[in-house]
Write a protein that holds these residues in place. Structure first.
Motif, PDB file in Angstrom:
ATOM      1  N   MET A 164     -17.575  61.671 -26.285  1.00  0.00           N
ATOM      2  CA  MET A 164     -17.611  61.874 -27.738  1.00  0.00           C
ATOM      3  C   MET A 164     -18.769  62.797 -28.135  1.00  0.00           C
ATOM      4  O   MET A 164     -18.643  63.600 -29.062  1.00  0.00           O
ATOM      5  N   VAL A 165     -19.900  62.684 -27.418  1.00  0.00           N
ATOM      6  CA  VAL A 165     -21.032  63.580 -27.690  1.00  0.00           C
ATOM      7  C   VAL A 165     -20.668  65.006 -27.294  1.00  0.00           C
ATOM      8  O   VAL A 165     -20.947  65.967 -28.026  1.00  0.00           O
ATOM      9  N   MET A 166     -20.019  65.150 -26.126  1.00  0.00           N
ATOM     10  CA  MET A 166     -19.627  66.500 -25.683  1.00  0.00           C
ATOM     11  C   MET A 166     -18.591  67.113 -26.631  1.00  0.00           C
ATOM     12  O   MET A 166     -18.597  68.327 -26.851  1.00  0.00           O
ATOM     13  N   ASP A 167     -17.715  66.288 -27.208  1.00  0.00           N
ATOM     14  CA  ASP A 167     -16.726  66.785 -28.171  1.00  0.00           C
ATOM     15  C   ASP A 167     -17.305  66.889 -29.577  1.00  0.00           C
ATOM     16  O   ASP A 167     -16.580  67.214 -30.520  1.00  0.00           O
ATOM     17  N   GLN A 168     -18.588  66.565 -29.721  1.00  0.00           N
ATOM     18  CA  GLN A 168     -19.317  66.629 -30.991  1.00  0.00           C
ATOM     19  C   GLN A 168     -18.716  65.721 -32.055  1.00  0.00           C
ATOM     20  O   GLN A 168     -18.751  66.015 -33.239  1.00  0.00           O
ATOM     21  N   ILE A 170     -19.788  62.422 -32.168  1.00  0.00           N
ATOM     22  CA  ILE A 170     -21.014  61.714 -32.560  1.00  0.00           C
ATOM     23  C   ILE A 170     -22.196  62.453 -31.960  1.00  0.00           C
ATOM     24  O   ILE A 170     -22.038  63.286 -31.063  1.00  0.00           O
ATOM     25  N   GLU A 171     -23.387  62.131 -32.478  1.00  0.00           N
ATOM     26  CA  GLU A 171     -24.599  62.747 -31.951  1.00  0.00           C
ATOM     27  C   GLU A 171     -25.181  61.881 -30.832  1.00  0.00           C
ATOM     28  O   GLU A 171     -24.886  60.689 -30.729  1.00  0.00           O
ATOM     29  N   PHE A 172     -26.038  62.506 -30.022  1.00  0.00           N
ATOM     30  CA  PHE A 172     -26.647  61.805 -28.901  1.00  0.00           C
ATOM     31  C   PHE A 172     -27.487  60.617 -29.379  1.00  0.00           C
ATOM     32  O   PHE A 172     -27.485  59.555 -28.770  1.00  0.00           O
ATOM     33  N   GLY A 173     -28.227  60.782 -30.475  1.00  0.00           N
ATOM     34  CA  GLY A 173     -29.061  59.700 -31.017  1.00  0.00           C
ATOM     35  C   GLY A 173     -28.220  58.502 -31.440  1.00  0.00           C
ATOM     36  O   GLY A 173     -28.615  57.350 -31.247  1.00  0.00           O
ATOM     37  N   SER A 176     -27.232  56.698 -28.258  1.00  0.00           N
ATOM     38  CA  SER A 176     -28.337  55.925 -27.683  1.00  0.00           C
ATOM     39  C   SER A 176     -28.599  54.663 -28.498  1.00  0.00           C
ATOM     40  O   SER A 176     -28.893  53.605 -27.931  1.00  0.00           O
ATOM     41  N   LEU A 177     -28.488  54.746 -29.815  1.00  0.00           N
ATOM     42  CA  LEU A 177     -28.639  53.558 -30.658  1.00  0.00           C
ATOM     43  C   LEU A 177     -27.535  52.552 -30.345  1.00  0.00           C
ATOM     44  O   LEU A 177     -27.787  51.350 -30.212  1.00  0.00           O
ATOM     45  N   PHE A 178     -26.326  53.045 -30.188  1.00  0.00           N
ATOM     46  CA  PHE A 178     -25.192  52.181 -29.889  1.00  0.00           C
ATOM     47  C   PHE A 178     -25.362  51.500 -28.527  1.00  0.00           C
ATOM     48  O   PHE A 178     -25.087  50.317 -28.377  1.00  0.00           O
TER      49      PHE A 178
END
Length: 190
Positions: A164-168, A170-173, A176-178
């Motif tokens: 999902m981060v690579m597909d933009q 969600i963001e990386f932050g 990491s929170l999740f």
């Protein structure tokens, strides 16, 4: 309310050990169980609400692991509870044997039954060893299973979240929170 014959036939040390052990157990139950239950329930509800507000797809991955963990916990809980009760019961017998050995030392010497009493005591301590070993074995099986299930949920979240981060999406932050929520929620040692 117990009959006089109960007190006549039951060793004092056994009664004393059971009263002390059971009273301590009830006190711990009353003092901490309600508080722990409310705290844990609030923590789980807050964590899942936060996770679903961040990303429902990732939260559903974590939620999917909860039923297998609940089943494993239910399966082992009965067995660990029985083992714990057996340990407390045998401990009461050992304490009773200590008391009888001390208070009846002259009688034992007079009758020449020290070897029999020593053998009985060795049998009790062997039972205690086996009961403790069984309890430890159950815990040694239970904790790795729950840890493996929890770790697999976090791994699936990391894998799906990474895509999902690579597909933009969600963001990386956010990921990491999740993941930190997932780790805290699924921590089996808590």
């Amino acid at each position: 309310q117990l009959s006089l014959s109960y007190y006549n036939m039951t060793p004092v040390g056994y009664i004393l050990a059971r009263v002390m052990s059971d009273t301590e157990r009830i006190a711990m139950l009353i003092a901490w169980s309600l508080e722990d239950t409310l705290w844990s329930a609030a923590y789980i509800i807050f964590a899942f609400a936060s996770m679903f507000s961040i990303n429902a797809r990732l939260a559903s991955i974590v939620l999917a692991v909860v039923p297998p963990i609940a089943i494993v916990t239910w399966f082992f809980q009965k067995r660990i509870l029985k083992a714990s009760r057996d340990i407390r019961s045998i401990n009461s017998l050992i304490t009773g044997a200590y008391n009888e050995g001390i208070t009846g030392a002259k009688t034992s010497k007079t009758l020449g039954i020290e070897d029999r009493i020593s053998g009985d005591f060795a049998g009790l301590t062997d039972r205690m060893y086996r009961a403790n070993f069984h309890s430890a074995k159950l815990s040694a099986i239970f904790i790795p299973i729950v840890t493996c299930l929890s770790s697999s949920a976090v791994a699936m979240v990391l894998m799906r979240g990474g895509y999902m981060v690579m597909d933009q999406v969600i963001e990386f932050g956010t990921l990491s929170l999740f993941v930190s929520y997932s780790l805290a929620l699924l921590d089996p040692i808590r």
